[in-house]
Design a protein around this motif. Structure first.
Motif, PDB file in Angstrom:
ATOM      1  N   LEU A 275     -39.158  81.686 125.462  1.00 32.77           N
ATOM      2  CA  LEU A 275     -40.854  81.543 126.102  1.00 32.77           C
ATOM      3  C   LEU A 275     -41.117  80.547 125.713  1.00 32.77           C
ATOM      4  O   LEU A 275     -41.990  80.154 126.570  1.00 32.77           O
ATOM      5  N   LEU A 276     -41.081  80.114 124.295  1.00 32.20           N
ATOM      6  CA  LEU A 276     -42.361  79.259 123.809  1.00 32.20           C
ATOM      7  C   LEU A 276     -42.260  77.787 123.603  1.00 32.20           C
ATOM      8  O   LEU A 276     -42.654  76.829 123.439  1.00 32.20           O
ATOM      9  N   VAL A 277     -40.923  77.486 123.854  1.00 34.67           N
ATOM     10  CA  VAL A 277     -40.504  75.608 123.987  1.00 34.67           C
ATOM     11  C   VAL A 277     -41.284  75.242 125.178  1.00 34.67           C
ATOM     12  O   VAL A 277     -42.387  74.713 125.513  1.00 34.67           O
ATOM     13  N   SER A 278     -42.022  76.005 126.295  1.00 30.37           N
ATOM     14  CA  SER A 278     -42.340  75.003 127.270  1.00 30.37           C
ATOM     15  C   SER A 278     -43.403  74.977 127.072  1.00 30.37           C
ATOM     16  O   SER A 278     -44.857  74.166 127.614  1.00 30.37           O
ATOM     17  N   THR A 279     -43.926  76.092 125.756  1.00 30.58           N
ATOM     18  CA  THR A 279     -45.828  76.006 126.066  1.00 30.58           C
ATOM     19  C   THR A 279     -46.228  75.326 124.555  1.00 30.58           C
ATOM     20  O   THR A 279     -47.358  75.279 124.295  1.00 30.58           O
ATOM     21  N   THR A 280     -44.994  74.753 123.962  1.00 34.64           N
ATOM     22  CA  THR A 280     -45.433  74.229 122.739  1.00 34.64           C
ATOM     23  C   THR A 280     -45.816  73.327 122.184  1.00 34.64           C
ATOM     24  O   THR A 280     -47.219  72.547 121.309  1.00 34.64           O
ATOM     25  N   ALA A 281     -46.121  71.767 123.631  1.00 34.13           N
ATOM     26  CA  ALA A 281     -46.555  70.911 123.714  1.00 34.13           C
ATOM     27  C   ALA A 281     -47.868  70.933 124.119  1.00 34.13           C
ATOM     28  O   ALA A 281     -49.170  71.173 123.323  1.00 34.13           O
ATOM     29  N   ALA A 282     -48.282  72.751 124.579  1.00 33.31           N
ATOM     30  CA  ALA A 282     -49.835  72.963 125.298  1.00 33.31           C
ATOM     31  C   ALA A 282     -50.333  73.701 123.702  1.00 33.31           C
ATOM     32  O   ALA A 282     -51.592  73.407 123.746  1.00 33.31           O
ATOM     33  N   ARG A 283     -49.634  73.887 122.826  1.00 29.47           N
ATOM     34  CA  ARG A 283     -50.744  74.988 122.088  1.00 29.47           C
ATOM     35  C   ARG A 283     -51.074  73.583 121.121  1.00 29.47           C
ATOM     36  O   ARG A 283     -51.911  73.734 119.879  1.00 29.47           O
ATOM     37  N   ALA A 284     -50.155  72.605 121.211  1.00 28.40           N
ATOM     38  CA  ALA A 284     -49.863  71.531 119.999  1.00 28.40           C
ATOM     39  C   ALA A 284     -51.552  70.883 120.103  1.00 28.40           C
ATOM     40  O   ALA A 284     -52.253  70.378 119.461  1.00 28.40           O
ATOM     41  N   GLN A 285     -51.245  70.328 121.297  1.00 27.30           N
ATOM     42  CA  GLN A 285     -53.270  70.256 121.894  1.00 27.30           C
ATOM     43  C   GLN A 285     -53.811  70.827 121.755  1.00 27.30           C
ATOM     44  O   GLN A 285     -54.743  70.281 121.357  1.00 27.30           O
ATOM     45  N   SER A 286     -54.088  72.487 122.508  1.00 27.95           N
ATOM     46  CA  SER A 286     -55.365  72.824 121.716  1.00 27.95           C
ATOM     47  C   SER A 286     -55.502  73.028 119.851  1.00 27.95           C
ATOM     48  O   SER A 286     -56.441  73.193 119.603  1.00 27.95           O
ATOM     49  N   SER A 287     -54.056  72.767 119.163  1.00 29.00           N
ATOM     50  CA  SER A 287     -54.549  72.753 117.666  1.00 29.00           C
ATOM     51  C   SER A 287     -54.820  71.714 117.445  1.00 29.00           C
ATOM     52  O   SER A 287     -54.965  71.351 116.044  1.00 29.00           O
ATOM     53  N   GLU A 288     -54.834  70.611 118.053  1.00 30.01           N
ATOM     54  CA  GLU A 288     -54.765  69.248 117.588  1.00 30.01           C
ATOM     55  C   GLU A 288     -53.676  68.475 116.670  1.00 30.01           C
ATOM     56  O   GLU A 288     -54.265  67.814 116.635  1.00 30.01           O
ATOM     57  N   ARG A 289     -53.098  69.308 116.902  1.00 26.98           N
ATOM     58  CA  ARG A 289     -51.655  68.582 116.241  1.00 26.98           C
ATOM     59  C   ARG A 289     -50.722  68.375 117.550  1.00 26.98           C
ATOM     60  O   ARG A 289     -50.645  68.321 118.736  1.00 26.98           O
ATOM     61  N   VAL A 290     -50.698  67.097 117.534  1.00 28.18           N
ATOM     62  CA  VAL A 290     -49.336  66.211 118.155  1.00 28.18           C
ATOM     63  C   VAL A 290     -48.201  66.808 118.398  1.00 28.18           C
ATOM     64  O   VAL A 290     -47.080  67.071 116.909  1.00 28.18           O
ATOM     65  N   SER A 291     -47.483  67.472 119.077  1.00 28.77           N
ATOM     66  CA  SER A 291     -46.338  68.031 119.034  1.00 28.77           C
ATOM     67  C   SER A 291     -44.435  66.945 119.049  1.00 28.77           C
ATOM     68  O   SER A 291     -44.716  66.221 120.151  1.00 28.77           O
ATOM     69  N   ARG A 292     -43.657  66.656 118.535  1.00 26.67           N
ATOM     70  CA  ARG A 292     -43.019  65.681 118.533  1.00 26.67           C
ATOM     71  C   ARG A 292     -41.418  65.542 118.196  1.00 26.67           C
ATOM     72  O   ARG A 292     -41.506  66.962 118.318  1.00 26.67           O
ATOM     73  N   ARG A 293     -40.897  64.702 119.092  1.00 32.19           N
ATOM     74  CA  ARG A 293     -39.605  64.954 119.676  1.00 32.19           C
ATOM     75  C   ARG A 293     -38.976  63.948 118.431  1.00 32.19           C
ATOM     76  O   ARG A 293     -39.240  63.050 118.758  1.00 32.19           O
ATOM     77  N   GLY A 294     -37.488  64.073 118.473  1.00 31.44           N
ATOM     78  CA  GLY A 294     -36.519  62.798 118.476  1.00 31.44           C
ATOM     79  C   GLY A 294     -36.822  62.426 116.901  1.00 31.44           C
ATOM     80  O   GLY A 294     -36.336  61.040 116.446  1.00 31.44           O
ATOM     81  N   THR A 295     -37.712  62.732 115.955  1.00 31.02           N
ATOM     82  CA  THR A 295     -38.205  62.448 114.472  1.00 31.02           C
ATOM     83  C   THR A 295     -36.538  62.791 113.869  1.00 31.02           C
ATOM     84  O   THR A 295     -35.620  63.968 113.776  1.00 31.02           O
ATOM     85  N   LEU A 296     -36.205  61.860 112.925  1.00 30.74           N
ATOM     86  CA  LEU A 296     -34.930  61.844 112.367  1.00 30.74           C
ATOM     87  C   LEU A 296     -35.761  62.031 110.594  1.00 30.74           C
ATOM     88  O   LEU A 296     -36.260  61.482 110.461  1.00 30.74           O
ATOM     89  N   LEU A 297     -34.648  63.006 110.243  1.00 29.72           N
ATOM     90  CA  LEU A 297     -35.074  63.918 108.987  1.00 29.72           C
ATOM     91  C   LEU A 297     -33.540  63.130 108.602  1.00 29.72           C
ATOM     92  O   LEU A 297     -32.588  63.545 108.846  1.00 29.72           O
ATOM     93  N   VAL A 298     -34.659  62.547 107.309  1.00 23.84           N
ATOM     94  CA  VAL A 298     -32.778  61.314 106.557  1.00 23.84           C
ATOM     95  C   VAL A 298     -32.419  62.735 105.286  1.00 23.84           C
ATOM     96  O   VAL A 298     -33.285  62.783 104.174  1.00 23.84           O
TER      97      VAL A 298
END
Length: 289
Positions: free
Chosen positions: A13-36
């Motif tokens: 339910l939330l994955v489709s709205t993640t980007a919109a929520r991130a924008q509204s809270s001024e957070r950039v929604s990131r994908r593809g980041t590598l954690l070492v």
């Protein structure tokens, strides 16, 4: 904490709205980041936030299962998703400067049991909608290892077999001064950018000044398609999930990032972060069209 089946529905339910929520809270929604992962003194850091379900995909860990301690009870929901990933969602944002450790157990492809630990933090400017975790151990290298480069190239060419078309290769050796960045006694340079068929190989040399800097410990990397002149809107969602191979000798570190090459992409940027304030960004990395 046992995984709750309802969390999977919550993720859908939330994955489709993640980007919109991130924008509204001024957070950039990131994908593809590598954690070492693989450095006990510097666990990989995952950016989480309330209202966002983060998918964590493991490159070297099968059947991951979370083992949260009592400090996470009632604060963070965690559930498995498929063979190689978890979903993580905090019930509320973590306080500024707060860090929660999340042990994750699983097995390697060889069947050995393995535990990795993620550090969960909340930032005001960014949240990970999806991140990859890759385990890497810095191995000692010396100048003699440079002779292995030719052998590796020969094996790549031979792997296509007799009669098979040769791989499409494009190699760029960047001008060091154009793709070099400095921060806090650390110097990072892009050594080479190689395209082979549908893969991109970016090799980076990091040098620390022993007398004026603390050791560099890479914990996050982000490889993005697009050049500096592209608009922020066009460059969004062009991050590439890379793998990493690393070596170290004294104050030198050599990291090779491997990622799928998007069709039509010829210019890239690479952001490297440590567990601290220093961030290295290399821009204008190009391969021949």
């Amino acid at each position: 904490m046992r995984p709750r089946p309802c969390l999977l529905l919550l993720w859908l339910l939330l994955v489709s709205t993640t980007a919109a929520r991130a924008q509204s809270s001024e957070r950039v929604s990131r994908r593809g980041t590598l954690l070492v992962a693989g450095q006990p003194e510097a666990p990989p850091v995952l950016y989480v936030a309330a209202g966002t379900v983060t998918r964590v995909r493991f490159a070297d860990l099968l059947e991951p299962r979370a083992r949260p301690g009592p400090e996470l009870q009632g604060r963070v929901e965690v559930a498995p998703l498929g063979e190689g990933s978890l979903v993580v969602s905090p019930l509320r944002d973590l306080a500024p400067g707060e860090r929660l450790l999340l042990p994750v157990t699983g097995r390697t492809k060889a069947g050995e049991s393995l535990t990795l630990t993620l550090a969960l933090v909340t930032r005001e400017d960014a949240v990970d909608a999806e991140a990859w975790v890759s385990r890497v151990l810095l191995q000692q290298v010396d100048a003699a290892d440079a002779n292995e480069l030719g052998a590796v190239a020969s094996r790549l060419l031979a792997s296509h077999g007799p009669g098979a078309p040769p791989p499409r290769l494009a190699l760029d050796i960047p001008d060091r001064e154009q793709v070099t960045t400095y921060v806090g006694g650390i110097r990072a340079s892009a050594v080479s950018v190689l395209q082979m068929d549908g893969l991109l190989f970016v090799t980076v040399l990091i040098q620390a000044n022993w007398f004026h800097s603390t050791p560099w410990r890479l914990i996050r990397a982000r490889l993005e398609a697009g050049c500096r002149q592209e608009s922020r809107e066009k460059a969004r969602d062009k991050s590439l999930p890379p793998r990493i191979a690393s070596g170290a000798s004294g104050q030198y570190q050599l990291h090779a990032f491997i990622a799928p090459l998007p069709e039509g992409a010829h210019c890239f940027s690479l952001t490297l972060e440590e567990d601290g304030p220093r961030t290295l960004r290399l821009e204008g990395l190009k391969v021949s069209p």
